[in-house]
Design a protein around this motif. Structure first.
Motif, PDB file in Angstrom:
ATOM      1  N   GLU A 430     -10.616  11.496  11.506  1.00 19.78           N
ATOM      2  CA  GLU A 430     -11.433  10.289  11.657  1.00 19.78           C
ATOM      3  C   GLU A 430     -10.857   9.293  12.664  1.00 19.78           C
ATOM      4  O   GLU A 430     -11.568   8.430  13.167  1.00 19.78           O
ATOM      5  CB  GLU A 430     -11.580   9.593  10.292  1.00 19.78           C
ATOM      6  CG  GLU A 430     -12.254  10.466   9.236  1.00 19.78           C
ATOM      7  CD  GLU A 430     -12.208   9.836   7.865  1.00 19.78           C
ATOM      8  OE1 GLU A 430     -11.565   8.752   7.738  1.00 19.78           O
ATOM      9  OE2 GLU A 430     -12.799  10.394   6.914  1.00 19.78           O
ATOM     10  N   GLU A 431      -9.554   9.391  12.948  1.00 21.31           N
ATOM     11  CA  GLU A 431      -8.875   8.395  13.782  1.00 21.31           C
ATOM     12  C   GLU A 431      -8.936   8.776  15.266  1.00 21.31           C
ATOM     13  O   GLU A 431      -8.763   9.939  15.631  1.00 21.31           O
ATOM     14  CB  GLU A 431      -7.405   8.266  13.336  1.00 21.31           C
ATOM     15  CG  GLU A 431      -6.623   7.183  14.055  1.00 21.31           C
ATOM     16  CD  GLU A 431      -7.240   5.808  13.853  1.00 21.31           C
ATOM     17  OE1 GLU A 431      -7.536   5.156  14.881  1.00 21.31           O
ATOM     18  OE2 GLU A 431      -7.439   5.407  12.689  1.00 21.31           O
ATOM     19  N   ARG A 432      -9.165   7.758  16.124  1.00 22.72           N
ATOM     20  CA  ARG A 432      -9.218   7.998  17.562  1.00 22.72           C
ATOM     21  C   ARG A 432      -8.128   7.238  18.327  1.00 22.72           C
ATOM     22  O   ARG A 432      -7.842   7.567  19.478  1.00 22.72           O
ATOM     23  CB  ARG A 432     -10.598   7.570  18.097  1.00 22.72           C
ATOM     24  CG  ARG A 432     -11.738   8.446  17.561  1.00 22.72           C
ATOM     25  CD  ARG A 432     -11.646   9.862  18.107  1.00 22.72           C
ATOM     26  NE  ARG A 432     -12.668  10.740  17.559  1.00 22.72           N
ATOM     27  CZ  ARG A 432     -12.469  11.520  16.494  1.00 22.72           C
ATOM     28  NH1 ARG A 432     -11.282  11.538  15.904  1.00 22.72           N
ATOM     29  NH2 ARG A 432     -13.437  12.296  16.054  1.00 22.72           N
ATOM     30  N   ASP A 433      -7.502   6.254  17.708  1.00 26.78           N
ATOM     31  CA  ASP A 433      -6.456   5.472  18.363  1.00 26.78           C
ATOM     32  C   ASP A 433      -5.225   6.360  18.585  1.00 26.78           C
ATOM     33  O   ASP A 433      -4.670   6.911  17.628  1.00 26.78           O
ATOM     34  CB  ASP A 433      -6.089   4.272  17.489  1.00 26.78           C
ATOM     35  CG  ASP A 433      -5.129   3.319  18.199  1.00 26.78           C
ATOM     36  OD1 ASP A 433      -4.107   3.780  18.734  1.00 26.78           O
ATOM     37  OD2 ASP A 433      -5.400   2.096  18.207  1.00 26.78           O
ATOM     38  N   PRO A 434      -4.755   6.525  19.841  1.00 21.85           N
ATOM     39  CA  PRO A 434      -3.616   7.425  20.121  1.00 21.85           C
ATOM     40  C   PRO A 434      -2.343   7.047  19.366  1.00 21.85           C
ATOM     41  O   PRO A 434      -1.615   7.928  18.881  1.00 21.85           O
ATOM     42  CB  PRO A 434      -3.428   7.289  21.639  1.00 21.85           C
ATOM     43  CG  PRO A 434      -4.749   6.826  22.148  1.00 21.85           C
ATOM     44  CD  PRO A 434      -5.323   5.963  21.077  1.00 21.85           C
ATOM     45  N   ALA A 435      -2.040   5.751  19.267  1.00 20.86           N
ATOM     46  CA  ALA A 435      -0.820   5.318  18.584  1.00 20.86           C
ATOM     47  C   ALA A 435      -0.877   5.642  17.096  1.00 20.86           C
ATOM     48  O   ALA A 435       0.096   6.136  16.507  1.00 20.86           O
ATOM     49  CB  ALA A 435      -0.613   3.818  18.790  1.00 20.86           C
TER      50      ALA A 435
END
Length: 664
Positions: A430-435
């Motif tokens: 579900e997550e797209r933020d690289p960090a």
């Protein structure tokens, strides 16, 4: 009026606390460490000894395996601590392994973890207290005959302390835990300094030989591998209680997750340093520690009457110059104290987990009830009773109890780490933020490593300890799992049965109400019950008595007719002098006669003020109520008559002349 039981209760657990004072019980890190981490910290006192007990079955031939076994335990400790730090951050609500597994692997797997942990918490109390008593006996051998009494007494003391509340128990247990850490580190540093300057102190048992058991000094290949694995499994007792912090996150001050994770890191570092130091000293000073004292050769007396000193006791005597030095007694005192107080980890973890299970309807709802001091007192008492029973049954013998230990803990370790891997997989999907993704991937790697290593250890523990008594822990966890499922089915069935689909139909009034007043004599309680029944304005009222003694019944008839009461008196026959059965039969006949109506049974009862006065009055009303409550459509109404003693007992104590309320 002075109430002795209430006064004793207040003396033991203190004043009752209001619900809004719950925030005052939250813990800073300095108190959370001794409360939640005393178990893994104190395991330093016996983990090295458990490794030696296994390896010495072959005499001294296999003691060279000790460093390798200890290294395996240290590596496992590091992996487990890092893994549970991820749990603390991901699930700060305090469910720990149970919540992780339930959310990610399903309710049944969650119950496996819960059952395993509950059993292991019980074993934590039993093993920690028994080991603490062992250290007391190492310093004062004359107390050996009082081993069981001491152990059970310490469980009772811990129970009383925890009933006073989490924060107060933390204050009481903080000093001994920190003194133990300081004492062990002082002993390790002193011993290593002496070793570094060429002064290698030798343990009191170094001069004694060790006879191998049944020629096991010739083990090779698979046999040697199994011996090493068994020693490793025994050394893994150092990891018990590591998960307690993840279960107790709600008890920390804000920010809860950060404080809990920091406390877990400190716990892991301190435990590893102490364990490595004790093991190194035990090897360099040639401590000989065996399961059966008759394995030791060169003893001056009878081996059957010889009391072995624990590994910690031998090291303290070695490093500080004998068993009669002040520092020796200091080490023994703080070790015994912290081992006994290490059971406090379970006294905090067990009630918290039981409370969560009760919320989820897997345990009785009473487990979620907070006591006067805002602790989960029912869980505390349940834990104390079961652990005390185990100590009594196994005669507080650590060697017997240890085989039932750690199996449950590694079951929860393994399943929780698998659950965390699934948690991170879901988060990454579900997550797209690289960090954030990078952090989640790093956490998944840690938990994946934890899952693999703890699964391997679980298999090792199961193979090496199953036939030695671990099967009892498996059976206990299985029975508990089945019980919790049964409790949940009961609660679900009750909820389904009580659910309302048609409010109008369920709240409809009965067509008629028929009042039945039970009569034994024509006296004040009877007249009050009659008046109370008529106040309800039922459609019919009748007084009912049972003919147990014909003369008394005839007198009652005469008195009733002479009284002028408008309510008719019905006499029920009872050829076998029973009271309950004729009344229940009559009430059921009324229900059959008027199936759509309600029958209200009014029972006059005496209320006394002293416990012994209950013995002087028969309990027929109690039996009648218990039977009538199972009759559908019948309402049972108690009409109390307070005797003089009851009125006195209820009267508030008088204030002293001139007394002023606080705040005036």
């Amino acid at each position: 009026m002075f109430n002795l039981p209430q006064a004793l209760k207040r003396l033991v657990i203190g004043r009752a606390m209001r619900s809004e004072e719950l925030g005052e019980t939250l813990l800073p890190k300095r108190l959370a460490l001794p409360i939640f981490a005393s178990d893994p910290l104190s395991s330093v006192a016996y983990a090295t000894g458990e490794i030696l007990l296994v390896l010495t079955v072959g005499g001294t031939a296999f003691l060279y395996l000790t460093p390798w076994v200890a290294a395996g335990v240290v590596a496992l400790m590091a992996v487990v601590v890092m893994s549970y730090r991820q749990v603390v951050h991901a699930y700060p609500s305090g469910g720990g392994s149970y919540e992780v597994v339930s959310r990610n692997l399903g309710a049944n797997s969650g119950l496996v973890v819960a059952a395993s942990l509950l059993v292991d918490y019980v074993m934590t109390v039993a093993v920690s207290v028994a080991s603490g008593v062992d250290n007391i006996i190492s310093a004062f051998g004359s107390l050996a005959d009082y081993r069981v009494a001491l152990a059970v007494g310490f469980v009772a003391l811990l129970t009383a302390m925890n009933l006073r509340g989490v924060r107060e128990s933390g204050r009481a247990f903080a000093a001994p835990t920190y003194l133990f850490i300081g004492g062990i580190l002082l002993m390790v540093v002193t011993g290593l300094i002496r070793l570094a300057f060429g002064d290698n102190p030798q343990a009191p048992t170094a001069a004694l030989g060790i006879a191998a058991v049944d020629g096991k000094d010739t083990l090779q290949g698979f046999g040697l591998l199994m011996l090493g694995l068994r020693a490793f499994a025994s050394g893994c007792t150092a990891l018990t209680g590591v998960e307690a912090i993840s279960n107790g996150v709600p008890a920390f001050r804000a920010p809860k997750s950060r404080n809990a994770a920091a406390t877990m890191a400190v716990m892991g570092i301190v435990a590893v340093v102490m364990f490595v130091g004790v093991t190194l000293l035990a090897l360099t000073s040639h401590v000989h520690y065996v399961e059966d004292a008759c394995q030791l050769t060169g003893l001056a007396g009878d081996c059957h009457t010889y009391t072995q000193q624990t590994v910690i006791a031998q090291l303290a005597a070695t490093v500080f110059g004998g068993s009669d030095t002040l520092l020796f007694y200091f080490i023994q005192a703080v070790t015994a104290l912290v081992l006994i107080l290490a059971a406090n980890t379970a006294f905090n973890g067990f009630p918290l987990l039981a409370s969560i299970l009760a919320q989820h309807r897997y345990l009785p709802r009473q487990m979620h009830t907070r006591g006067d001091r805002l602790a989960f007192s029912n869980g505390i008492i349940a834990l104390a009773v079961v652990a005390g029973g185990l100590l009594w049954f196994y005669k507080a013998d650590v060697t017997s109890l240890i085989h039932l230990y750690i199996l449950g803990v590694f079951t929860s370790f393994t399943l929780s780490q698998i659950g965390m891997v699934r948690h991170w997989n879901r988060a990454l999907a579900e997550e797209r933020d690289p960090a954030v993704r990078a952090a989640a991937q790093r956490s998944r790697l840690i938990n994946g490593l934890g899952a693999v290593t703890t699964a391997l250890v679980l298999v090792i523990v199961l193979i090496t300890k199953f036939t030695q008594g671990a099967w009892l822990a498996v059976v206990a966890a299985l029975l508990l799992w089945l019980t919790m499922r049964g409790i949940r089915r009961h609660y679900d069935h009750v909820a389904e049965e009580l659910s309302v689909e048609d409010v109008a139909a369920e709240s409809s009034r009965p067509r008629q109400v028929h009042a039945v007043v039970l009569v034994s004599k024509l006296h004040k309680p009877t007249l009050r019950a009659l008046g109370y029944a008529e106040a309800f304005r039922p459609d019919t009222v009748e007084a009912v008595t049972v003919d147990v003694e014909p003369e008394a019944t005839a007198d009652l008839r005469s008195a009733w007719e002479a009284s002028g009461l408008e309510v008719s008196l019905r006499v029920l026959e009872s050829p076998f002098r029973e009271i309950t059965k004729p009344v229940v039969t009559h009430v059921r006949e009324l229900k059959e006669q008027w199936p759509g109506d309600a029958v209200a049974v009014f029972i006059p009862e005496y209320v006394v003020g002293r416990w012994w006065e209950n013995l002087l009055h028969n309990q027929s009303a109690l039996w009648l109520k218990s039977r009538l409550l199972f009759t559908p459509g019948v309402m049972v109404i108690s009409v109390p008559w307070q005797l003089t003693s009851a009125k006195r007992a209820d009267r508030p104590a008088r204030k002293a002349p001139g007394a002023v309320r606080r705040g005036q």
